[in-house]
Write a protein that holds these residues in place. Structure first.
Motif, PDB file in Angstrom:
ATOM      1  N   GLY A 136      11.219  -5.468  -4.099  1.00 61.10           N
ATOM      2  CA  GLY A 136      11.080  -4.095  -3.635  1.00 61.10           C
ATOM      3  C   GLY A 136       9.640  -3.711  -3.368  1.00 61.10           C
ATOM      4  N   PRO A 137       9.433  -2.497  -2.867  1.00 65.61           N
ATOM      5  CA  PRO A 137       8.082  -2.040  -2.540  1.00 65.61           C
ATOM      6  C   PRO A 137       7.184  -1.872  -3.759  1.00 65.61           C
ATOM      7  CG  PRO A 137       9.667  -0.257  -2.281  1.00 65.61           C
ATOM      8  CD  PRO A 137      10.452  -1.505  -2.515  1.00 65.61           C
ATOM      9  N   GLY A 138       7.771  -1.807  -4.960  1.00 64.27           N
ATOM     10  CA  GLY A 138       6.965  -1.636  -6.163  1.00 64.27           C
ATOM     11  C   GLY A 138       6.633  -2.927  -6.883  1.00 64.27           C
ATOM     12  N   ALA A 139       6.915  -4.083  -6.261  1.00 58.45           N
ATOM     13  CA  ALA A 139       6.677  -5.370  -6.918  1.00 58.45           C
ATOM     14  C   ALA A 139       5.196  -5.568  -7.211  1.00 58.45           C
ATOM     15  CB  ALA A 139       7.186  -6.509  -6.032  1.00 58.45           C
ATOM     16  N   PRO A 140       4.856  -6.195  -8.338  1.00 55.89           N
ATOM     17  CA  PRO A 140       3.448  -6.386  -8.700  1.00 55.89           C
ATOM     18  C   PRO A 140       2.747  -7.389  -7.785  1.00 55.89           C
ATOM     19  CG  PRO A 140       4.867  -7.482 -10.275  1.00 55.89           C
ATOM     20  CD  PRO A 140       5.772  -6.699  -9.377  1.00 55.89           C
ATOM     21  N   ASP A 141       1.429  -7.320  -7.778  1.00 57.58           N
ATOM     22  CA  ASP A 141       0.610  -8.138  -6.891  1.00 57.58           C
ATOM     23  C   ASP A 141       0.874  -9.629  -7.067  1.00 57.58           C
ATOM     24  OD1 ASP A 141      -1.664  -8.889  -5.184  1.00 57.58           O
ATOM     25  OD2 ASP A 141      -2.646  -9.411  -7.065  1.00 57.58           O
ATOM     26  N   GLY A 142       0.895 -10.108  -8.305  1.00 53.20           N
ATOM     27  CA  GLY A 142       1.063 -11.534  -8.545  1.00 53.20           C
ATOM     28  C   GLY A 142       2.364 -12.074  -7.987  1.00 53.20           C
ATOM     29  N   GLU A 143       3.442 -11.305  -8.127  1.00 56.00           N
ATOM     30  CA  GLU A 143       4.737 -11.747  -7.608  1.00 56.00           C
ATOM     31  C   GLU A 143       4.710 -11.789  -6.084  1.00 56.00           C
ATOM     32  OE1 GLU A 143       9.498 -10.746  -8.097  1.00 56.00           O
ATOM     33  OE2 GLU A 143       8.006  -9.297  -8.787  1.00 56.00           O
ATOM     34  N   ARG A 144       4.073 -10.807  -5.460  1.00 57.71           N
ATOM     35  CA  ARG A 144       3.974 -10.779  -3.992  1.00 57.71           C
ATOM     36  C   ARG A 144       3.260 -12.025  -3.480  1.00 57.71           C
ATOM     37  NH1 ARG A 144       3.533  -5.027  -1.770  1.00 57.71           N
ATOM     38  NH2 ARG A 144       4.447  -3.760  -3.403  1.00 57.71           N
ATOM     39  N   ARG A 145       2.103 -12.321  -4.061  1.00 62.06           N
ATOM     40  CA  ARG A 145       1.316 -13.444  -3.550  1.00 62.06           C
ATOM     41  C   ARG A 145       1.966 -14.787  -3.887  1.00 62.06           C
ATOM     42  NH1 ARG A 145      -3.950 -13.694  -5.568  1.00 62.06           N
ATOM     43  NH2 ARG A 145      -3.795 -11.943  -7.007  1.00 62.06           N
ATOM     44  N   ARG A 146       2.659 -14.870  -5.028  1.00 61.59           N
ATOM     45  CA  ARG A 146       3.373 -16.115  -5.361  1.00 61.59           C
ATOM     46  C   ARG A 146       4.480 -16.378  -4.347  1.00 61.59           C
ATOM     47  NH1 ARG A 146       8.050 -17.053  -7.660  1.00 61.59           N
ATOM     48  NH2 ARG A 146       8.299 -14.921  -8.423  1.00 61.59           N
ATOM     49  N   LEU A 147       5.246 -15.343  -4.001  1.00 58.01           N
ATOM     50  CA  LEU A 147       6.330 -15.515  -3.036  1.00 58.01           C
ATOM     51  C   LEU A 147       5.785 -15.824  -1.642  1.00 58.01           C
ATOM     52  CD1 LEU A 147       8.709 -12.682  -4.274  1.00 58.01           C
ATOM     53  CD2 LEU A 147       9.128 -15.147  -4.363  1.00 58.01           C
ATOM     54  N   LEU A 148       4.653 -15.242  -1.281  1.00 59.29           N
ATOM     55  CA  LEU A 148       4.024 -15.572  -0.004  1.00 59.29           C
ATOM     56  C   LEU A 148       3.630 -17.046   0.018  1.00 59.29           C
ATOM     57  CD1 LEU A 148       2.791 -14.849   2.758  1.00 59.29           C
ATOM     58  CD2 LEU A 148       0.716 -14.136   1.527  1.00 59.29           C
ATOM     59  N   ALA A 149       3.024 -17.522  -1.080  1.00 53.38           N
ATOM     60  CA  ALA A 149       2.616 -18.929  -1.155  1.00 53.38           C
ATOM     61  C   ALA A 149       3.830 -19.855  -1.084  1.00 53.38           C
ATOM     62  CB  ALA A 149       1.827 -19.173  -2.437  1.00 53.38           C
ATOM     63  N   GLU A 150       4.918 -19.502  -1.772  1.00 51.10           N
ATOM     64  CA  GLU A 150       6.121 -20.330  -1.732  1.00 51.10           C
ATOM     65  C   GLU A 150       6.728 -20.349  -0.333  1.00 51.10           C
ATOM     66  OE1 GLU A 150       8.644 -18.802  -4.796  1.00 51.10           O
ATOM     67  OE2 GLU A 150       7.462 -19.700  -6.419  1.00 51.10           O
ATOM     68  N   TRP A 151       6.694 -19.204   0.344  1.00 52.66           N
ATOM     69  CA  TRP A 151       7.202 -19.147   1.725  1.00 52.66           C
ATOM     70  C   TRP A 151       6.365 -20.042   2.634  1.00 52.66           C
ATOM     71  CZ3 TRP A 151       4.837 -17.031   6.176  1.00 52.66           C
ATOM     72  CH2 TRP A 151       5.667 -16.936   7.297  1.00 52.66           C
ATOM     73  N   LEU A 152       5.052 -19.998   2.486  1.00 51.55           N
ATOM     74  CA  LEU A 152       4.178 -20.846   3.300  1.00 51.55           C
ATOM     75  C   LEU A 152       4.459 -22.321   3.050  1.00 51.55           C
ATOM     76  CD1 LEU A 152       0.798 -18.929   2.888  1.00 51.55           C
ATOM     77  CD2 LEU A 152       2.041 -19.230   5.034  1.00 51.55           C
ATOM     78  N   ALA A 153       4.799 -22.670   1.818  1.00 57.24           N
ATOM     79  CA  ALA A 153       4.992 -24.075   1.454  1.00 57.24           C
ATOM     80  C   ALA A 153       6.403 -24.582   1.735  1.00 57.24           C
ATOM     81  CB  ALA A 153       4.679 -24.267  -0.031  1.00 57.24           C
ATOM     82  N   THR A 154       7.345 -23.682   2.050  1.00 59.91           N
ATOM     83  CA  THR A 154       8.732 -24.114   2.255  1.00 59.91           C
ATOM     84  C   THR A 154       9.222 -23.724   3.648  1.00 59.91           C
ATOM     85  OG1 THR A 154       9.480 -22.094   1.116  1.00 59.91           O
ATOM     86  CG2 THR A 154       9.338 -24.110  -0.190  1.00 59.91           C
ATOM     87  N   THR A 155       9.563 -22.454   3.833  1.00 60.28           N
ATOM     88  CA  THR A 155      10.096 -22.012   5.129  1.00 60.28           C
ATOM     89  C   THR A 155       9.107 -22.275   6.250  1.00 60.28           C
ATOM     90  OG1 THR A 155      11.385 -20.295   4.038  1.00 60.28           O
ATOM     91  CG2 THR A 155      11.055 -20.060   6.403  1.00 60.28           C
TER      92      THR A 155
END
Length: 205
Positions: A136-155
């Protein structure tokens, strides 16, 4: 910690001004710098072109630019302490994690006209199934950047691999297989040897 300095190594206006609109403009400039740096460095796309309008050459709508930028909305400029090789503490320029601001689509980039709020996401053009991070829009910074990194490394692993091997080729031979290493999109150069680029990217993955 030191590696996160990559995100905040660009132009940074430390004097935001007195007015709310000026402060928000400075913040949006910082987000654009980070989003553009990440997208050009790893995806070979200039997603920041979509800050004010849909990308004119690549399939990046304005709404997706803001979702991509929202993945970085908790990153702030600052310094952090790290242990050096000699064991002594040293200050390095790095990301300081903070509360993630709400990110809205800004028609024509105008901070005075915020439209729909967006959630952190990737780019659907690089894989529709993995572009939604499911937070959601209230997700913490660390979770946002971790998911971005995982997306870059997979999808987005295919584009990322092409960009990386093309840059290595450029550093080694003086010119990339694609001679616009920060833009492998529609408006960038065409690969001189596309089959070689694909083979190298597959080997790299």
């Amino acid at each position: 910690v030191a590696a996160t300095g990559f995100l905040v190594a660009g132009v940074h206006n430390s004097v935001a001004g007195a007015g709310a609109a000026m402060r928000e403009t400075v913040r949006q400039d910082a987000l654009e710098e980070m989003a553009g740096t990440v997208s050009q460095a790893f995806l070979g796309l200039s997603v920041n072109c979509a800050r004010c309008h849909d990308h004119k050459f690549d399939p990046v709508p304005t709404e997706e630019y803001y979702g991509f930028a929202a993945a970085l909305a908790g990153a702030r400029h600052g310094t952090r302490s790290v242990a050096g090789p000699d064991g002594r503490e040293a200050e390095v320029w790095a990301v300081v994690s903070g509360p993630a601001d709400a990110v809205h689509v800004l028609p024509r980039g105008d901070v005075r006209r915020p439209a729909a709020e967006v959630v952190p996401s990737g780019l659907h053009a690089l894989g529709a199934e993995g572009a939604e991070f499911g937070i959601g829009p209230g997700a913490p910074d660390g979770e946002r950047r971790r998911l971005l990194a995982e997306w870059l490394a997979t999808t987005a692993a295919g584009p990322v691999s092409r960009v990386i091997v093309n840059r290595v080729w450029q550093w080694h031979f003086g010119r990339g297989i694609v001679d616009t290493p920060g833009d492998l999109g529609f408006n960038g150069g065409r690969p001189s040897h596309p089959a070689l680029l694909e083979w190298l990217a597959a080997r790299f993955r």
